[in-house]
Scaffold this motif. Sequence first.
Motif, PDB file in Angstrom:
ATOM      1  N   PHE A 191       5.081  -5.323   9.624  1.00 23.18           N
ATOM      2  CA  PHE A 191       4.423  -5.215   8.216  1.00 23.18           C
ATOM      3  C   PHE A 191       5.092  -4.815   7.151  1.00 23.18           C
ATOM      4  CE2 PHE A 191       2.857  -1.806   5.569  1.00 23.18           C
ATOM      5  CZ  PHE A 191       2.426  -2.493   5.410  1.00 23.18           C
ATOM      6  N   LYS A 192       6.583  -4.181   8.025  1.00 24.82           N
ATOM      7  CA  LYS A 192       7.642  -4.188   6.454  1.00 24.82           C
ATOM      8  C   LYS A 192       8.246  -5.176   6.528  1.00 24.82           C
ATOM      9  CE  LYS A 192      10.211  -0.852   4.894  1.00 24.82           C
ATOM     10  NZ  LYS A 192      11.335   0.260   5.309  1.00 24.82           N
ATOM     11  N   GLU A 225       8.214  -5.717   1.684  1.00 21.01           N
ATOM     12  CA  GLU A 225       9.566  -4.376   1.696  1.00 21.01           C
ATOM     13  C   GLU A 225       9.988  -4.743   0.120  1.00 21.01           C
ATOM     14  OE1 GLU A 225      13.067  -2.664   4.262  1.00 21.01           O
ATOM     15  OE2 GLU A 225      12.820  -4.563   4.667  1.00 21.01           O
ATOM     16  N   LYS A 226      10.224  -5.456   0.207  1.00 22.48           N
ATOM     17  CA  LYS A 226      10.777  -6.418  -1.365  1.00 22.48           C
ATOM     18  C   LYS A 226       9.786  -6.751  -1.895  1.00 22.48           C
ATOM     19  CE  LYS A 226      15.223  -7.640  -0.033  1.00 22.48           C
ATOM     20  NZ  LYS A 226      15.318  -7.399   1.563  1.00 22.48           N
ATOM     21  N   GLN A 227       8.846  -6.929  -1.810  1.00 21.31           N
ATOM     22  CA  GLN A 227       7.924  -7.408  -3.270  1.00 21.31           C
ATOM     23  C   GLN A 227       6.466  -6.404  -3.410  1.00 21.31           C
ATOM     24  OE1 GLN A 227       6.328  -9.946  -0.107  1.00 21.31           O
ATOM     25  NE2 GLN A 227       7.348 -11.365  -0.351  1.00 21.31           N
ATOM     26  N   ILE A 231       0.463  -0.958  -2.199  1.00 19.80           N
ATOM     27  CA  ILE A 231      -0.620  -0.975  -0.647  1.00 19.80           C
ATOM     28  C   ILE A 231      -0.482   0.572  -0.067  1.00 19.80           C
ATOM     29  CG2 ILE A 231      -0.258  -1.417   1.593  1.00 19.80           C
ATOM     30  CD1 ILE A 231       1.684  -3.801   1.017  1.00 19.80           C
ATOM     31  N   LEU A 232      -1.848   1.057   0.628  1.00 16.12           N
ATOM     32  CA  LEU A 232      -2.069   2.746  -0.012  1.00 16.12           C
ATOM     33  C   LEU A 232      -2.130   2.259   2.129  1.00 16.12           C
ATOM     34  CD1 LEU A 232      -4.528   3.218  -1.828  1.00 16.12           C
ATOM     35  CD2 LEU A 232      -2.187   3.516  -2.537  1.00 16.12           C
ATOM     36  N   MET A 233      -1.160   3.349   2.643  1.00 18.53           N
ATOM     37  CA  MET A 233      -1.309   3.814   4.181  1.00 18.53           C
ATOM     38  C   MET A 233      -1.978   4.470   4.389  1.00 18.53           C
ATOM     39  SD  MET A 233       2.060   3.020   6.179  1.00 18.53           S
ATOM     40  CE  MET A 233       1.971   1.879   7.174  1.00 18.53           C
ATOM     41  N   VAL A 234      -2.585   4.406   5.708  1.00 15.70           N
ATOM     42  CA  VAL A 234      -3.308   6.045   6.815  1.00 15.70           C
ATOM     43  C   VAL A 234      -2.240   5.204   8.231  1.00 15.70           C
ATOM     44  CG1 VAL A 234      -4.850   5.996   4.790  1.00 15.70           C
ATOM     45  CG2 VAL A 234      -5.441   4.722   6.733  1.00 15.70           C
ATOM     46  N   GLY A 235      -1.886   6.801   7.865  1.00 12.88           N
ATOM     47  CA  GLY A 235      -1.556   7.080  10.226  1.00 12.88           C
ATOM     48  C   GLY A 235      -3.244   6.979  10.342  1.00 12.88           C
ATOM     49  N   SER A 269      11.230   6.277   6.248  1.00 12.63           N
ATOM     50  CA  SER A 269      11.350   4.575   5.689  1.00 12.63           C
ATOM     51  C   SER A 269      11.147   4.000   4.372  1.00 12.63           C
ATOM     52  CB  SER A 269      10.929   3.563   6.923  1.00 12.63           C
ATOM     53  OG  SER A 269       9.993   3.335   7.302  1.00 12.63           O
ATOM     54  N   LEU A 270       9.999   4.978   4.239  1.00  6.07           N
ATOM     55  CA  LEU A 270       8.547   4.845   3.631  1.00  6.07           C
ATOM     56  C   LEU A 270       9.399   5.577   1.804  1.00  6.07           C
ATOM     57  CD1 LEU A 270       5.695   4.920   4.679  1.00  6.07           C
ATOM     58  CD2 LEU A 270       6.662   2.608   4.428  1.00  6.07           C
ATOM     59  N   SER A 271       9.462   4.893   0.322  1.00  2.25           N
ATOM     60  CA  SER A 271       9.756   5.638  -0.466  1.00  2.25           C
ATOM     61  C   SER A 271       8.615   6.170  -1.610  1.00  2.25           C
ATOM     62  CB  SER A 271      10.183   4.573  -1.148  1.00  2.25           C
ATOM     63  OG  SER A 271      11.541   3.937  -1.062  1.00  2.25           O
TER      64      SER A 271
END
Length: 165
Positions: free
Chosen positions: A70-71, A75-77, A101-105, A118-120
Amino acid sequence: MSQQDIRLAIYQPDIPQNLGAMIRLCACFGVEIDLIEPCGFPFSIKSLRRTAMDYTNLVKIKNHNDFDSFKINYEKQRRVILLTVKSPNSIYDFKFKSDDILMVGSESSGVSADVRNSLSFDVKIPILTPARCLNVTTAASIAISEAIRQTIKRQTIKNINKDES
């Protein structure tokens, strides 16, 4: 309402009913999905039919074998913003971009520490204590709505200013 550039990343979902509800949510708002496997259940349209109903054909779902794949794709875009109760940042103070991109666990364990580190960007939805957290689908709904509200508002202002010049 039109197709959105905002995406929803769903990290290793445990409960098919929640995934089905998020598919339906994304179909209604024109948001594409990144499904980060493995799922905690055998992934199939049949397992999602009760909650997703016939909405699965209205949303694009991109499957990723794991977080690393996924990353690599984004990652750069694009920025990936994690929704987590562990964040000190309120969703209402965060300035979303139209291509976030909104991420849920996962429902049972969120995301691993490695993924989180790893996420900013991360945000939380402020809730009253002693409540621990919202349902993942409810949190995704609030976050998608807030991100769309912010980005549509800014786009509308840009268009108004452009028309006046």
